[in-house]
Design an enzyme around this catalytic site. Structure first.
Site, PDB file in Angstrom:
ATOM      1  N   ASN A  66       0.889  -1.172   0.000  1.00  0.00           N
ATOM      2  CA  ASN A  66       0.000   0.000   0.000  1.00  0.00           C
ATOM      3  C   ASN A  66       0.921   1.214   0.000  1.00  0.00           C
ATOM      4  O   ASN A  66       1.499   1.574   1.027  1.00  0.00           O
ATOM      5  CB  ASN A  66      -0.885   0.021   1.252  1.00  0.00           C
ATOM      6  CG  ASN A  66      -1.954  -1.054   1.192  1.00  0.00           C
ATOM      7  OD1 ASN A  66      -2.335  -1.505   0.108  1.00  0.00           O
ATOM      8  ND2 ASN A  66      -2.442  -1.480   2.343  1.00  0.00           N
ATOM      9  N   LYS A  81       0.897  -3.525  -6.112  1.00  0.00           N
ATOM     10  CA  LYS A  81      -0.486  -3.865  -5.753  1.00  0.00           C
ATOM     11  C   LYS A  81      -1.348  -2.860  -6.512  1.00  0.00           C
ATOM     12  O   LYS A  81      -1.302  -1.658  -6.224  1.00  0.00           O
ATOM     13  CB  LYS A  81      -0.667  -3.729  -4.243  1.00  0.00           C
ATOM     14  CG  LYS A  81      -2.100  -3.841  -3.746  1.00  0.00           C
ATOM     15  CD  LYS A  81      -2.142  -3.794  -2.210  1.00  0.00           C
ATOM     16  CE  LYS A  81      -3.558  -3.842  -1.672  1.00  0.00           C
ATOM     17  NZ  LYS A  81      -3.606  -3.869  -0.190  1.00  0.00           N
ATOM     18  N   GLU A  93      -7.937  -2.864  -3.102  1.00  0.00           N
ATOM     19  CA  GLU A  93      -8.120  -2.181  -1.823  1.00  0.00           C
ATOM     20  C   GLU A  93      -7.734  -0.701  -1.913  1.00  0.00           C
ATOM     21  O   GLU A  93      -7.058  -0.162  -1.038  1.00  0.00           O
ATOM     22  CB  GLU A  93      -7.332  -2.884  -0.718  1.00  0.00           C
ATOM     23  CG  GLU A  93      -7.795  -4.325  -0.520  1.00  0.00           C
ATOM     24  CD  GLU A  93      -7.118  -5.048   0.646  1.00  0.00           C
ATOM     25  OE1 GLU A  93      -6.002  -4.665   1.012  1.00  0.00           O
ATOM     26  OE2 GLU A  93      -7.723  -6.003   1.163  1.00  0.00           O
ATOM     27  N   ARG A 106       0.976  -8.237  -8.119  1.00  0.00           N
ATOM     28  CA  ARG A 106       0.157  -9.075  -7.229  1.00  0.00           C
ATOM     29  C   ARG A 106      -1.219  -9.380  -7.833  1.00  0.00           C
ATOM     30  O   ARG A 106      -1.848  -8.516  -8.449  1.00  0.00           O
ATOM     31  CB  ARG A 106       0.018  -8.415  -5.870  1.00  0.00           C
ATOM     32  CG  ARG A 106       1.368  -8.296  -5.180  1.00  0.00           C
ATOM     33  CD  ARG A 106       1.267  -7.591  -3.849  1.00  0.00           C
ATOM     34  NE  ARG A 106       0.857  -8.436  -2.769  1.00  0.00           N
ATOM     35  CZ  ARG A 106      -0.111  -8.129  -1.908  1.00  0.00           C
ATOM     36  NH1 ARG A 106      -0.823  -7.019  -2.062  1.00  0.00           N
ATOM     37  NH2 ARG A 106      -0.408  -8.920  -0.920  1.00  0.00           N
ATOM     38  N   ARG A 113     -15.733 -13.216  -3.472  1.00  0.00           N
ATOM     39  CA  ARG A 113     -14.340 -12.737  -3.427  1.00  0.00           C
ATOM     40  C   ARG A 113     -13.351 -13.849  -3.799  1.00  0.00           C
ATOM     41  O   ARG A 113     -12.324 -13.589  -4.417  1.00  0.00           O
ATOM     42  CB  ARG A 113     -14.060 -12.196  -2.027  1.00  0.00           C
ATOM     43  CG  ARG A 113     -12.621 -11.864  -1.769  1.00  0.00           C
ATOM     44  CD  ARG A 113     -12.480 -11.082  -0.486  1.00  0.00           C
ATOM     45  NE  ARG A 113     -11.086 -11.052  -0.064  1.00  0.00           N
ATOM     46  CZ  ARG A 113     -10.649 -10.421   1.005  1.00  0.00           C
ATOM     47  NH1 ARG A 113     -11.493  -9.757   1.775  1.00  0.00           N
ATOM     48  NH2 ARG A 113      -9.376 -10.428   1.322  1.00  0.00           N
ATOM     49  N   LYS A 170      -1.383 -14.947  -3.690  1.00  0.00           N
ATOM     50  CA  LYS A 170      -1.527 -15.406  -2.299  1.00  0.00           C
ATOM     51  C   LYS A 170      -1.887 -16.889  -2.293  1.00  0.00           C
ATOM     52  O   LYS A 170      -2.594 -17.360  -3.182  1.00  0.00           O
ATOM     53  CB  LYS A 170      -2.606 -14.623  -1.570  1.00  0.00           C
ATOM     54  CG  LYS A 170      -2.190 -13.209  -1.206  1.00  0.00           C
ATOM     55  CD  LYS A 170      -3.169 -12.541  -0.249  1.00  0.00           C
ATOM     56  CE  LYS A 170      -2.716 -11.118   0.028  1.00  0.00           C
ATOM     57  NZ  LYS A 170      -3.552 -10.421   1.017  1.00  0.00           N
ATOM     58  N   ASP A 196      -7.524 -14.588   1.999  1.00  0.00           N
ATOM     59  CA  ASP A 196      -6.523 -13.693   2.579  1.00  0.00           C
ATOM     60  C   ASP A 196      -5.814 -14.307   3.778  1.00  0.00           C
ATOM     61  O   ASP A 196      -6.091 -13.926   4.913  1.00  0.00           O
ATOM     62  CB  ASP A 196      -7.214 -12.376   2.993  1.00  0.00           C
ATOM     63  CG  ASP A 196      -6.207 -11.277   3.273  1.00  0.00           C
ATOM     64  OD1 ASP A 196      -5.038 -11.437   2.889  1.00  0.00           O
ATOM     65  OD2 ASP A 196      -6.590 -10.264   3.884  1.00  0.00           O
ATOM     66  N   GLU A 255       2.751 -16.432  -2.695  1.00  0.00           N
ATOM     67  CA  GLU A 255       2.907 -15.457  -1.610  1.00  0.00           C
ATOM     68  C   GLU A 255       2.374 -16.050  -0.303  1.00  0.00           C
ATOM     69  O   GLU A 255       1.209 -16.451  -0.212  1.00  0.00           O
ATOM     70  CB  GLU A 255       2.158 -14.156  -1.932  1.00  0.00           C
ATOM     71  CG  GLU A 255       2.316 -13.104  -0.847  1.00  0.00           C
ATOM     72  CD  GLU A 255       1.686 -11.753  -1.191  1.00  0.00           C
ATOM     73  OE1 GLU A 255       1.783 -11.316  -2.349  1.00  0.00           O
ATOM     74  OE2 GLU A 255       1.093 -11.140  -0.288  1.00  0.00           O
ATOM     75  N   GLU A 290      -0.900 -12.026  10.721  1.00  0.00           N
ATOM     76  CA  GLU A 290      -2.088 -11.173  10.699  1.00  0.00           C
ATOM     77  C   GLU A 290      -3.332 -11.907  11.196  1.00  0.00           C
ATOM     78  O   GLU A 290      -4.092 -11.373  12.005  1.00  0.00           O
ATOM     79  CB  GLU A 290      -2.317 -10.649   9.277  1.00  0.00           C
ATOM     80  CG  GLU A 290      -3.597  -9.849   9.145  1.00  0.00           C
ATOM     81  CD  GLU A 290      -3.803  -9.259   7.757  1.00  0.00           C
ATOM     82  OE1 GLU A 290      -2.921  -9.405   6.899  1.00  0.00           O
ATOM     83  OE2 GLU A 290      -4.861  -8.644   7.540  1.00  0.00           O
ATOM     84  N   GLU A 317      -6.027 -23.373  14.713  1.00  0.00           N
ATOM     85  CA  GLU A 317      -7.165 -23.685  13.840  1.00  0.00           C
ATOM     86  C   GLU A 317      -8.321 -24.252  14.671  1.00  0.00           C
ATOM     87  O   GLU A 317      -9.487 -23.906  14.435  1.00  0.00           O
ATOM     88  CB  GLU A 317      -6.734 -24.701  12.780  1.00  0.00           C
ATOM     89  CG  GLU A 317      -7.860 -25.098  11.829  1.00  0.00           C
ATOM     90  CD  GLU A 317      -7.401 -26.062  10.742  1.00  0.00           C
ATOM     91  OE1 GLU A 317      -6.375 -26.736  10.932  1.00  0.00           O
ATOM     92  OE2 GLU A 317      -8.069 -26.126   9.691  1.00  0.00           O
ATOM     93  N   TRP A 348     -16.404  -6.324   2.577  1.00  0.00           N
ATOM     94  CA  TRP A 348     -15.143  -6.995   2.218  1.00  0.00           C
ATOM     95  C   TRP A 348     -15.352  -8.382   1.616  1.00  0.00           C
ATOM     96  O   TRP A 348     -14.385  -9.037   1.199  1.00  0.00           O
ATOM     97  CB  TRP A 348     -14.228  -7.093   3.445  1.00  0.00           C
ATOM     98  CG  TRP A 348     -13.813  -5.743   3.941  1.00  0.00           C
ATOM     99  CD1 TRP A 348     -14.447  -4.981   4.869  1.00  0.00           C
ATOM    100  CD2 TRP A 348     -12.686  -4.967   3.502  1.00  0.00           C
ATOM    101  NE1 TRP A 348     -13.790  -3.786   5.047  1.00  0.00           N
ATOM    102  CE2 TRP A 348     -12.698  -3.753   4.223  1.00  0.00           C
ATOM    103  CE3 TRP A 348     -11.657  -5.186   2.579  1.00  0.00           C
ATOM    104  CZ2 TRP A 348     -11.742  -2.763   4.035  1.00  0.00           C
ATOM    105  CZ3 TRP A 348     -10.692  -4.196   2.405  1.00  0.00           C
ATOM    106  CH2 TRP A 348     -10.748  -3.002   3.124  1.00  0.00           C
TER     107      TRP A 348
HETATM  108  C1  GCV Z   1      -1.081  -4.501   2.614  1.00  0.00           C
HETATM  109  C2  GCV Z   1      -5.008  -7.817   3.662  1.00  0.00           C
HETATM  110  C3  GCV Z   1      -4.458  -7.014   4.794  1.00  0.00           C
HETATM  111  C4  GCV Z   1      -3.975  -5.656   4.327  1.00  0.00           C
HETATM  112  C5  GCV Z   1      -2.952  -5.875   3.206  1.00  0.00           C
HETATM  113  C6  GCV Z   1      -3.617  -6.680   2.102  1.00  0.00           C
HETATM  114  C7  GCV Z   1      -2.661  -7.019   0.964  1.00  0.00           C
HETATM  115  O1  GCV Z   1      -6.204  -7.265   3.204  1.00  0.00           O
HETATM  116  O2  GCV Z   1      -5.416  -6.897   5.794  1.00  0.00           O
HETATM  117  O3  GCV Z   1      -3.399  -4.985   5.423  1.00  0.00           O
HETATM  118  O4  GCV Z   1      -2.472  -4.648   2.709  1.00  0.00           O
HETATM  119  O5  GCV Z   1      -4.085  -7.894   2.623  1.00  0.00           O
HETATM  120  O6  GCV Z   1      -2.157  -8.135   0.968  1.00  0.00           O
HETATM  121  O7  GCV Z   1      -2.421  -6.194   0.113  1.00  0.00           O
END
Ligand code: GCV
Length: 645
Positions: free
Chosen positions: A177, A256, A260, A293, A310, A334, A339, A361, A367, A476, A506
């Site tokens: 970001n 990216k 988002e 990405r 999504r 990813k 996510d 990724e 997180e 888990e 979301w």
């Molecule tokens: C960097 C998720 C995370 C975001 C992150 C995003 C991404 O949504 O919560 O913080 O942003 O993934 O991988 O770009």
């Protein structure tokens, strides 16, 4: 401030080399690094009969960064393909410990992936919501502080050495970001970025930058960032020229886009291949790559709209573009379609783009797995992902499929222990080792890390191994059940909030009602996501009867009384796993207590504080989830344990 923790390279890690003779043949900055390492380990330079010999020998081992190690019981001889191979050979000798010189054997060691990368989500400015490091759980950034690049880069040097020891060769230093301040790393801050690259270089690590797709507008004053615009193309070419003038071995850009809120090619009616190739062409003359990405989805969904899923988004956007990306574009995907959840199916994108360089990724930063307050060893999860055979049980694994290497979101900060929870260091270690050799056993890697970090005490070793070995399964067990995902506190993503994202934009839903739970992603009656897989997985995921238990609710909406392959009903499984998971955390807290007096008191104290929080949080998860589903379903726990209706 005490010195930072030595990670897996305490002085004791090289004790087996002290006083031995060494010969290091060759020239160049990485060879100088190996010489300095050997001297620091207390080795004595010698000639051809040295006990340890490391030499770059053209033709000895063919692939880049590889080496052939011959041991005869008394001596170890590493013949290396290049100077990076020499560096890796050195750290192999360190890792092998007292067994470095025996038994008599010869083997060639080569990386499974040419690009083994860590992506930092560090901000230059402290972001008002995300802080200095987005999804960072270990203090501030080691690169930036309060709006500027750090002057003192000694932490970066120690980090680079530790990364070299586990085989990492690429680091992106800033958040994907890219805010206005961070965008300027590409231009105004180049001299400072070059200082960081200088610190990484002697350790064989190339620096990458995350850039904003709108840079020509943000930084160049252009009226557009359209990939088809000649002015935009020249702006990127000139920007790349300037970067390479400052950093000749610059790795490339991470992007990216259209995700988002980040800008991207959609604004100009272009697609992601147009966008990625624009940047790739600016980097190509210099040998750089673009990590583009695939995390692209609509984050402004209407929960009433059941046709949008999504999970489908990356495949919908990217698979039609297969074959259109330039050779120096790596599409970074990813591991799952959502996510970084504790459990997701492997993304079908990996099996839909055979003519594109794809990178996997992963997320080392925790997180969704406890924010480095919970001790959760992710090695077993990564092995499952790397081993997934998307095209069939006799077909290549994911690790064998990706041609663009592996990237992962980093988990370190300026915290004394680097990673918040000292045991979260194991994840960084395991990531590097599995990126180097994706067939390593996660338990063996854990043993390696424990031995290097904590030494040889058998009780300490088994105590820590036991705490971490099943910790992913434990996490888990007491969080969102059977692959349904999320149920976390919105925004922070820590702790339970069963309906936290249920009506949010979301796109992350579980659809629990009084009768059942789960998302119908079948092709026949659901969103069609299951149909994005090749066979045999399209058919397996299509039916609840053939979907593996752990992913049942990701693919199907079933009654609470649905019987799993395990024999349990869904509702009883939820109760049982949540009681057992929280109970297991209590055992881990007790096991940590046993280590008092046996490990560094500061590490012990940090761990004790965090295990107490882990237990509190696990109980909160247990109680909220069990209560929620008892209230929804009205079905009592067969064992009659305390729930809160
Ligand atoms: C960097 C998720 C995370 C975001 C992150 C995003 C991404 O949504 O919560 O913080 O942003 O993934 O991988 O770009």
């Amino acid at each position: 401030m005490p010195d930072p923790h030595p990670l897996w390279l305490p002085a004791a890690a090289t004790a087996h080399l002290r006083g031995r003779t060494v010969r290091i043949a060759g020239d160049g900055p990485l060879i100088d690094t190996v010489r300095a390492e050997a001297a620091a380990a207390g080795m004595t330079p010698a000639g051809d009969d040295a006990e340890l010999s490391i030499a770059v020998t053209t033709g000895a081992a063919s692939s880049a960064e590889s080496f052939t190690l011959t041991r005869d019981g008394a001596r170890a001889i590493a013949e290396c393909a290049d100077d990076a191979g020499a560096l890796h050979a050195w750290f192999e000798i360190v890792r092998l410990g007292p067994g470095a010189f025996a038994p008599a054997s010869t083997r060639t060691v080569a990386p499974a992936h040419a690009l083994r990368m860590l992506d930092h989500w560090d901000n230059v400015d402290v972001h008002p919501v995300m802080g200095q490091v987005e999804r960072g759980y270990a203090g501030g950034s080691i690169f930036f502080h309060d709006g500027a690049l750090r002057q003192d880069l000694s932490r970066v040097a120690a980090y680079a050495r530790a990364l070299a020891a586990i085989g990492i060769n690429r680091v992106a230093i800033n958040n994907v970001n890219v805010h206005v301040r961070e965008a300027r790393l590409l231009t105004d801050d180049l001299a400072d970025v070059a200082r960081i690259a200088d610190v990484f270089r002697p350790w064989g690590i190339r620096l990458h930058l995350s850039v904003s797709f709108s840079s020509p507008m943000l930084l160049g004053g252009l009226g557009t960032a359209d990939p088809a615009d000649a002015g935009v193309q020249s702006w990127w070419a000139e920007a790349a020229d300037r970067v390479y003038a400052a950093i000749p071995d610059f790795g490339g850009f991470v992007v990216k886009a259209d995700s988002e809120g980040q800008p991207g090619p959609f604004a100009y009616g272009r697609d992601h291949a147009d966008g990625a190739n624009l940047l790739a062409r600016a980097l190509a003359p210099h040998g750089g790559v673009v990590h583009w990405r695939a995390f692209v989805y609509d984050h402004r969904q209407d929960w009433r709209d059941r046709s949008t899923d999504r999970a489908r988004a990356a495949h919908d956007h990217f698979s039609p573009l297969d074959g259109r990306f330039d050779d120096n574009v790596i599409v970074q995907v990813k591991y799952g379609p959502m996510d970084f959840q504790v459990r997701e199916p492997v993304s079908p994108v990996f099996f839909a783009m055979p003519h594109t360089r794809l990178a996997l990724e992963l997320q080392v930063t925790q997180e969704y797995t406890g924010h480095q307050r919970h001790a959760v060893y992710l090695g077993p999860q990564w092995r499952e992902i790397l081993d997934f055979r998307g095209r069939g049980d006799d077909q290549p694994t994911l690790a064998q499929t990706v041609r663009g290497g592996i990237a992962a979101v980093a988990n370190v900060g300026d915290d004394r222990f680097w990673t918040g929870h000292p045991l979260a260091q194991a994840n960084l270690y395991a990531y590097g080792r599995l990126a180097w050799d994706s067939t390593l056993d996660a338990g063996d890697v854990l043993d390696e890390w424990i031995r290097l970090t904590f030494g040889d005490d058998a009780a300490v070793h088994s105590g820590i191994h036991e705490i971490l070995d099943d910790s992913w399964a434990t996490y888990e067990a007491h969080t969102a059940p059977l692959g349904v995902g999320f149920m976390v506190t919105p925004g922070t993503h820590y702790g339970p909030a069963v309906d936290g994202y249920e009506y949010s934009p979301w796109g992350t839903y579980h659809f629990a009602d009084r009768d059942g739970i789960g998302v119908d992603r079948s092709a026949a009656t659901g969103t069609g996501f299951a149909g994005q897989y090749p066979e045999p997985w399209a058919s397996r995921y299509e039916s609840a009867g053939t979907t593996p238990d752990e992913l049942l609710l990701f693919f199907h909406h079933v009654p609470y009384t649905h019987r799993l392959h395990s024999g349990d009903t869904v509702i009883q499984h939820i109760y049982d796993t949540h009681f057992a998971g929280a109970e297991r955390v209590a055992e881990k807290l007790a096991a940590w207590g046993e280590l008092e007096g046996c490990i560094d008191p500061a590490v012990f104290a940090r761990g004790r504080e965090l295990f107490a929080e882990q237990l509190r949080s696990a109980r909160e998860w247990r109680d909220q989830i069990n209560t929620y589903f008892l209230r929804k379903s009205g079905i009592a726990d067969e064992a009659g344990r305390p729930i809160h209706p």
